[in-house]
Design an enzyme around this catalytic site. Sequence first.
Site, mmCIF file in Angstrom:
data_model
loop_
_atom_site.group_PDB
_atom_site.id
_atom_site.type_symbol
_atom_site.label_atom_id
_atom_site.label_comp_id
_atom_site.label_asym_id
_atom_site.label_seq_id
_atom_site.Cartn_x
_atom_site.Cartn_y
_atom_site.Cartn_z
ATOM 1 N N LYS A 104 9.181 22.698 -14.101
ATOM 2 C CA LYS A 104 8.236 21.608 -13.838
ATOM 3 C C LYS A 104 7.808 21.609 -12.380
ATOM 4 C CE LYS A 104 6.764 17.035 -14.652
ATOM 5 N NZ LYS A 104 6.830 15.804 -15.413
ATOM 6 N N ARG B 298 -1.160 22.114 -14.996
ATOM 7 C CA ARG B 298 -0.186 21.053 -15.304
ATOM 8 C C ARG B 298 -0.359 20.527 -16.735
ATOM 9 N NH1 ARG B 298 2.093 16.038 -11.581
ATOM 10 N NH2 ARG B 298 3.402 15.166 -13.220
ATOM 11 N N HIS C 274 9.558 9.002 -28.225
ATOM 12 C CA HIS C 274 8.599 9.918 -27.591
ATOM 13 C C HIS C 274 9.016 11.380 -27.767
ATOM 14 C CE1 HIS C 274 5.765 11.599 -24.759
ATOM 15 N NE2 HIS C 274 6.758 12.130 -24.069
ATOM 16 N N HIS D 16 1.381 12.010 -29.238
ATOM 17 C CA HIS D 16 0.857 10.681 -28.890
ATOM 18 C C HIS D 16 0.193 10.028 -30.091
ATOM 19 C CE1 HIS D 16 0.733 10.804 -24.214
ATOM 20 N NE2 HIS D 16 1.753 10.106 -24.663
ATOM 21 N N GLU E 173 -3.094 17.608 -12.096
ATOM 22 C CA GLU E 173 -3.451 18.030 -13.444
ATOM 23 C C GLU E 173 -4.929 18.396 -13.582
ATOM 24 O OE1 GLU E 173 -1.118 16.074 -16.542
ATOM 25 O OE2 GLU E 173 -2.907 16.142 -17.791
ATOM 26 N N ASN F 276 1.734 19.247 -21.418
ATOM 27 C CA ASN F 276 1.420 18.359 -22.543
ATOM 28 C C ASN F 276 1.559 19.061 -23.886
ATOM 29 O OD1 ASN F 276 0.789 16.286 -20.735
ATOM 30 N ND2 ASN F 276 -1.272 17.096 -20.459
ATOM 31 N N GLU G 48 11.901 17.962 -24.859
ATOM 32 C CA GLU G 48 11.133 18.321 -23.654
ATOM 33 C C GLU G 48 11.701 19.595 -23.013
ATOM 34 O OE1 GLU G 48 8.357 16.893 -22.564
ATOM 35 O OE2 GLU G 48 8.338 14.824 -23.307
ATOM 36 N N LYS H 149 4.143 11.271 -11.626
ATOM 37 C CA LYS H 149 3.305 10.426 -12.487
ATOM 38 C C LYS H 149 3.998 9.085 -12.641
ATOM 39 C CE LYS H 149 0.758 13.720 -15.337
ATOM 40 N NZ LYS H 149 0.582 14.264 -16.706
ATOM 41 N N HIS I 288 2.112 17.089 -26.956
ATOM 42 C CA HIS I 288 1.905 15.680 -26.621
ATOM 43 C C HIS I 288 0.642 15.092 -27.243
ATOM 44 C CE1 HIS I 288 5.181 16.411 -23.893
ATOM 45 N NE2 HIS I 288 5.151 15.172 -23.448
ATOM 46 N N ARG J 193 0.816 -1.231 0.000
ATOM 47 C CA ARG J 193 0.000 0.000 0.000
ATOM 48 C C ARG J 193 0.846 1.275 0.000
ATOM 49 N NH1 ARG J 193 -3.660 -2.885 3.521
ATOM 50 N NH2 ARG J 193 -5.314 -3.712 2.202
#
Length: 371
Positions: free
Chosen positions: A229, A243, A268, A254, A239, A247, A187, A145, A250, A123
């Site tokens: 960041k 935030r 990527h 993607h 987000e 992206n 990035e 993330k 992105h 946990r």
Amino acid sequence: MAFEDLTLDLGPRSYTIRIGSDLIDGAGAMMAPVMTGKRAFIITDDHVAPLYLGRLAASLDEAGIAHQSLVLPAGEGTKDFAHLQQVLGAMLDARCERSTMVVALGGGVIGDLAGFAAAICLRGLDFVQIPTTLLAQVDSSVGGKTGINTPQGKNLVGAFHQPRLVLADIAVLDTLEPRQVLAGYAEIVKYGCIDDPDFFVWLEENGVRLAAGDGKARAHAVATSCRAKARIVAADEREGGVRALLNLGHTFGHALEAETGFSDEILHGEAVAIGMVMAFGLSARLGLCPPADAARLIRHMENVGLPTRLPGNRRWDAGRLLHHMAGDKKVKDGKVTFVLTRGIGRSFLTRDVPAAALSDFLTDFIRENTG
Ligand code: GLY
């Protein structure tokens, strides 16, 4: 061992992002203050392990931290349920305890997988990120993330789980292939494009040196990126709003990655580079952004050697790209959230891109920018 410390300010879950050279050799001593026990479980891959696992293990020995490790195959394919199960099994077999520190030693795949395993094992265990790619140092290791890919898409299963410490060792970037360095550089450019036009100017002046291996330039760019960041994540950890600016490039990117099967055909970071060109192009087409800013971004990408056009070895189709975009995680009430821009350093979020304008833009982009 010179370094710079930044803080990601999340109240009691705040943590340090340390940027410097040869940090791996001091990792044990740096980790000790944030540990509640004296054990660590290292997760890494078979590219990174021969280079850095021994040095990390020696530094843990020196700090009196007992350790076990698991070496996984390198590559995006490792970020799946099967390897998550393997990691959790190994952690439980090793009798990890609540006070065991998980250490992610690797790029984004290892960071995301190890972070997710840490989030759900017993946990929730604490973990440390030691990112070994430029992309991981400036993006994925910071902000909490974590997750894995599924047949339904990338990063659709995961958790927000913040590390206790990030150690970005600039020296390890020296062993990266140039293509991987450039993928991470995309990035970095993103932060200039979001809200830091001065940093974009700095990149225009120093990007080529940075890509070629200049350590000082790399340290400055990693620190500036992590500072940006950290500021954005501190303002919006989960987000709900700002935030999503991270992206930029992105949503388009993607779609390109999905179309090429998330393979090495487009890395990527390369997809993000082309995706940013598309975001600027669409913004210019909609009259939001001066075309000169879109051209300036393309010029800079080309100068450092990043792709700005679609690979010519396949037939691209606007309808298929739209289909991939509709499957994006950030779709809300059926509408895609786009990061568009009013110029370099002036990005913003919108859900009001007219469907016909998007479709026309993609058709024209494919026609004019393939090959
Ligand atoms: N990579 C985008 C984010 O961390 O929000």
